[in-house]
Design a protein around this motif. Sequence first.
Motif, PDB file in Angstrom:
ATOM      1  N   ALA A  77      47.682 111.699 -97.234  1.00 19.63           N
ATOM      2  CA  ALA A  77      46.609 112.333 -96.471  1.00 19.63           C
ATOM      3  C   ALA A  77      46.957 113.774 -96.088  1.00 19.63           C
ATOM      4  O   ALA A  77      46.144 114.459 -95.476  1.00 19.63           O
ATOM      5  CB  ALA A  77      46.328 111.514 -95.224  1.00 19.63           C
ATOM      6  N   SER A 140      49.322 109.982 -85.848  1.00 17.49           N
ATOM      7  CA  SER A 140      48.355 110.432 -86.855  1.00 17.49           C
ATOM      8  C   SER A 140      47.688 109.246 -87.559  1.00 17.49           C
ATOM      9  O   SER A 140      47.062 109.433 -88.602  1.00 17.49           O
ATOM     10  CB  SER A 140      49.107 111.260 -87.902  1.00 17.49           C
ATOM     11  OG  SER A 140      50.216 110.512 -88.389  1.00 17.49           O
ATOM     12  N   GLY A 148      52.210 107.604 -97.603  1.00 23.81           N
ATOM     13  CA  GLY A 148      52.932 108.671 -96.899  1.00 23.81           C
ATOM     14  C   GLY A 148      53.888 108.090 -95.875  1.00 23.81           C
ATOM     15  O   GLY A 148      55.012 108.560 -95.701  1.00 23.81           O
ATOM     16  N   SER A 154      57.879 106.406 -91.600  1.00 25.09           N
ATOM     17  CA  SER A 154      57.262 106.862 -90.349  1.00 25.09           C
ATOM     18  C   SER A 154      57.462 105.884 -89.205  1.00 25.09           C
ATOM     19  O   SER A 154      57.602 104.678 -89.404  1.00 25.09           O
ATOM     20  CB  SER A 154      55.768 107.069 -90.576  1.00 25.09           C
ATOM     21  OG  SER A 154      55.589 108.119 -91.473  1.00 25.09           O
ATOM     22  N   PHE A 331      49.611 116.384 -79.648  1.00 24.28           N
ATOM     23  CA  PHE A 331      49.853 117.515 -80.554  1.00 24.28           C
ATOM     24  C   PHE A 331      48.607 118.397 -80.657  1.00 24.28           C
ATOM     25  O   PHE A 331      48.680 119.601 -80.399  1.00 24.28           O
ATOM     26  CB  PHE A 331      50.279 117.048 -81.955  1.00 24.28           C
ATOM     27  CG  PHE A 331      51.646 116.410 -82.046  1.00 24.28           C
ATOM     28  CD1 PHE A 331      52.420 116.164 -80.933  1.00 24.28           C
ATOM     29  CD2 PHE A 331      52.163 116.045 -83.292  1.00 24.28           C
ATOM     30  CE1 PHE A 331      53.665 115.565 -81.027  1.00 24.28           C
ATOM     31  CE2 PHE A 331      53.411 115.455 -83.401  1.00 24.28           C
ATOM     32  CZ  PHE A 331      54.163 115.201 -82.275  1.00 24.28           C
TER      33      PHE A 331
HETATM   34  C1  FAD Z   1      48.987 115.027 -85.062  1.00 26.48           C
HETATM   35  C2  FAD Z   1      50.092 114.383 -85.847  1.00 26.48           C
HETATM   36  C3  FAD Z   1      50.843 113.378 -85.257  1.00 26.48           C
HETATM   37  C4  FAD Z   1      51.873 112.758 -85.977  1.00 26.48           C
HETATM   38  N1  FAD Z   1      52.565 111.742 -85.380  1.00 26.48           N
HETATM   39  C5  FAD Z   1      53.516 111.098 -86.083  1.00 26.48           C
HETATM   40  C6  FAD Z   1      54.219 110.003 -85.494  1.00 26.48           C
HETATM   41  O1  FAD Z   1      53.971 109.594 -84.355  1.00 26.48           O
HETATM   42  N2  FAD Z   1      55.171 109.407 -86.250  1.00 26.48           N
HETATM   43  C7  FAD Z   1      55.455 109.815 -87.515  1.00 26.48           C
HETATM   44  O2  FAD Z   1      56.339 109.226 -88.154  1.00 26.48           O
HETATM   45  N3  FAD Z   1      54.815 110.838 -88.088  1.00 26.48           N
HETATM   46  C8  FAD Z   1      53.844 111.485 -87.420  1.00 26.48           C
HETATM   47  N4  FAD Z   1      53.179 112.524 -87.996  1.00 26.48           N
HETATM   48  C9  FAD Z   1      53.568 112.968 -89.354  1.00 26.48           C
HETATM   49  C10 FAD Z   1      52.786 112.335 -90.516  1.00 26.48           C
HETATM   50  O3  FAD Z   1      51.527 111.864 -90.115  1.00 26.48           O
HETATM   51  C11 FAD Z   1      53.586 111.207 -91.179  1.00 26.48           C
HETATM   52  O4  FAD Z   1      54.745 111.748 -91.773  1.00 26.48           O
HETATM   53  C12 FAD Z   1      52.796 110.416 -92.233  1.00 26.48           C
HETATM   54  O5  FAD Z   1      53.548 109.319 -92.713  1.00 26.48           O
HETATM   55  C13 FAD Z   1      52.407 111.255 -93.449  1.00 26.48           C
HETATM   56  O6  FAD Z   1      51.485 110.508 -94.210  1.00 26.48           O
HETATM   57  P1  FAD Z   1      50.499 111.233 -95.216  1.00 26.48           P
HETATM   58  O7  FAD Z   1      49.713 110.193 -95.901  1.00 26.48           O
HETATM   59  O8  FAD Z   1      49.718 112.275 -94.520  1.00 26.48           O
HETATM   60  O9  FAD Z   1      51.543 111.873 -96.221  1.00 26.48           O
HETATM   61  P2  FAD Z   1      51.601 113.326 -96.831  1.00 26.48           P
HETATM   62  O10 FAD Z   1      51.691 114.356 -95.765  1.00 26.48           O
HETATM   63  O11 FAD Z   1      50.520 113.492 -97.831  1.00 26.48           O
HETATM   64  O12 FAD Z   1      52.984 113.245 -97.612  1.00 26.48           O
HETATM   65  C14 FAD Z   1      54.195 113.080 -96.901  1.00 26.48           C
HETATM   66  C15 FAD Z   1      55.347 112.896 -97.889  1.00 26.48           C
HETATM   67  O13 FAD Z   1      55.175 111.671 -98.571  1.00 26.48           O
HETATM   68  C16 FAD Z   1      55.111 111.858 -99.990  1.00 26.48           C
HETATM   69  N5  FAD Z   1      54.124 110.887-100.453  1.00 26.48           N
HETATM   70  C17 FAD Z   1      52.858 110.705 -99.995  1.00 26.48           C
HETATM   71  N6  FAD Z   1      52.297 109.667-100.609  1.00 26.48           N
HETATM   72  C18 FAD Z   1      53.213 109.178-101.478  1.00 26.48           C
HETATM   73  C19 FAD Z   1      53.231 108.102-102.421  1.00 26.48           C
HETATM   74  N7  FAD Z   1      52.189 107.293-102.575  1.00 26.48           N
HETATM   75  N8  FAD Z   1      54.347 107.918-103.151  1.00 26.48           N
HETATM   76  C20 FAD Z   1      55.429 108.708-103.023  1.00 26.48           C
HETATM   77  N9  FAD Z   1      55.465 109.725-102.152  1.00 26.48           N
HETATM   78  C21 FAD Z   1      54.375 109.950-101.383  1.00 26.48           C
HETATM   79  C22 FAD Z   1      54.719 113.313-100.169  1.00 26.48           C
HETATM   80  O14 FAD Z   1      55.197 113.822-101.389  1.00 26.48           O
HETATM   81  C23 FAD Z   1      55.404 113.962 -98.980  1.00 26.48           C
HETATM   82  O15 FAD Z   1      56.757 114.198 -99.289  1.00 26.48           O
HETATM   83  C24 FAD Z   1      52.160 113.173 -87.302  1.00 26.48           C
HETATM   84  C25 FAD Z   1      51.391 114.182 -87.891  1.00 26.48           C
HETATM   85  C26 FAD Z   1      50.375 114.778 -87.171  1.00 26.48           C
HETATM   86  C27 FAD Z   1      49.572 115.857 -87.836  1.00 26.48           C
END
Ligand code: FAD
Length: 489
Positions: A77, A140, A148, A154, A331
């Motif tokens: 995402a 998030s 992710g 996470s 955040f």
């Molecule tokens: C407001 C806010 C609050 C947040 N709070 C937290 C929290 O409380 N705890 C926390 O841990 N994180 C938090 N985060 C960070 C983030 O949401 C996490 O790291 C989340 O797991 C990322 O998921 P995503 O789908 O957005 O991944 P992305 O941002 O799209 O990708 C993250 C990483 O995963 C890899 N990736 C994505 N999908 C795959 C797949 N299918 N296979 C292999 N690799 C993949 C990407 O290459 C990248 O390296 C927060 C972020 C925001 C903006």
Amino acid sequence: MKTSAAPHNLLFQQLADILPQDAILTAKEDLHPYECDGLTAYRHLPLAVVLPTTTEQVQLIVKTCSRLKIPVVARGAGTGLSGGALPHEGGIVLSLARFKQIMEIDTVNLHARVQPGVRNLAISQAVDHLGLFYAPDPSSQIACSIGGNVAENSGGVHCLKYGLTVHNILEIKVVTIDGELLIIGNDRLDTPGYDLLALMTGSEGMLGIVVEVLVKLTVKPETVQVLMADFAMVNDAGDAVAAIISKGIIPAGLEMMDNPALRAAEDFIHAGYPIDANAILLCELDGTEDEVSEQVARVSAILKEYRAGTIHIAKTAAERARLWAGRKAAFPAVGRISPDYYCMDGTIPRKHLAHVLQKINDFSQTYALGVANVFHAGDGNLHPLILYDANRPGELEKAERFGADILALCVKVGGSITGEHGVGHEKLDSMCVQFGEAELEVFHAVKRAFDPDELLNPGKAVPTLHRCAELGAMHVHHGQLSHPELPRF
Ligand SMILES: Cc1cc2nc3c(=O)[nH]c(=O)nc-3n(C[C@H](O)[C@H](O)[C@H](O)COP(=O)(O)OP(=O)(O)OC[C@H]3O[C@@H](n4cnc5c(N)ncnc54)[C@H](O)[C@@H]3O)c2cc1C
């Protein structure tokens, strides 16, 4: 990493054989939404973004890129905060956003099989009526994907009691850089061989593409109570956290916010936070009615011992939800009081919470940049949000140095440079502080075993030995601050 001279036209032709036209984006205006993740300070445009819908398509895309030596950056995402999904300028972004299906819910074995693009919260919503939930809950969670979450291992408010992503998944299907499909883990107690599930979890898209996840479901507790305690002294709140856990109480969540963070959240969400407090603790206790009422009494006594002012117990489910909504929106709330903020993520032993928070304030004075602290206190997982203005020349660099010093301090007190947001692009240099040459070499050997040409998310998460040597960080490894003029721990 080497890429061939100009294979792009060939790449586009071959992608067009695999995917329908609307699943390949190459126009600049279509690529811009993918230029960064949640860490917006760094941006690159990829050659193309591809949006497959089947595992077979992912296999073919990856095989093609492997043949043409084109880097592949997986993306869920795009909510990551360490630049993990930052595109490679010479590569493609492989979005898993169209893998949105919850494939199976098993209420006997308590698991669900989901595709990687499923939103974290969507899993709990899908099983809510069955009295179940998926425990890891990043703030998030409304947007971030389970793929992710696996890639970043996470965490979230409830991970103190229920564990991180790695503790809540049973099996994943992964496409390797050769386009092979691996099934890693299973739903039994243990598996023979190396623990590849643990290795893959947190591997930041550098070892394979996750295309399916079997997650554990947890039965909802009988009773939940949320306490909010306010403190005049930040140190007392930090010490209270360490005391609660040292007494053998494991709350479902134990979160702390300092005054700038709680003020910003209150202005945004109207959660009912006491805006004059210098810190608040939110503590969730769950279990049977008897367990919870006993724990409420014990936790209240400890909070009083550490000079909490008012201890408020939420009266209704709606009030509990409101108290957590303020924390989960902290955040974006801080985003309303500062043109930009830089979110750090380090972990420390709980006993050092009070001291480290004091040092972060000292750094804030030294760098003349504000800071708001909101974090998973029970896990010792800090999230200082450094306030800056990217339009002021030099402020981003100052914020980066401030952040690096916080992470070095975390290492110095026996902690680590990330709790849950990963290393990504952001914390490469801090890895040189955390690890020595020998450990980094093992990481590189693992990467080579899975991805010898370094095509999966290249240049992220593990710095080259050369980079660390250039930084001069090798000889200060294990915890020297980056700026000698700064106060020492
Ligand atoms: C407001 C806010 C609050 C947040 N709070 C937290 C929290 O409380 N705890 C926390 O841990 N994180 C938090 N985060 C960070 C983030 O949401 C996490 O790291 C989340 O797991 C990322 O998921 P995503 O789908 O957005 O991944 P992305 O941002 O799209 O990708 C993250 C990483 O995963 C890899 N990736 C994505 N999908 C795959 C797949 N299918 N296979 C292999 N690799 C993949 C990407 O290459 C990248 O390296 C927060 C972020 C925001 C903006």
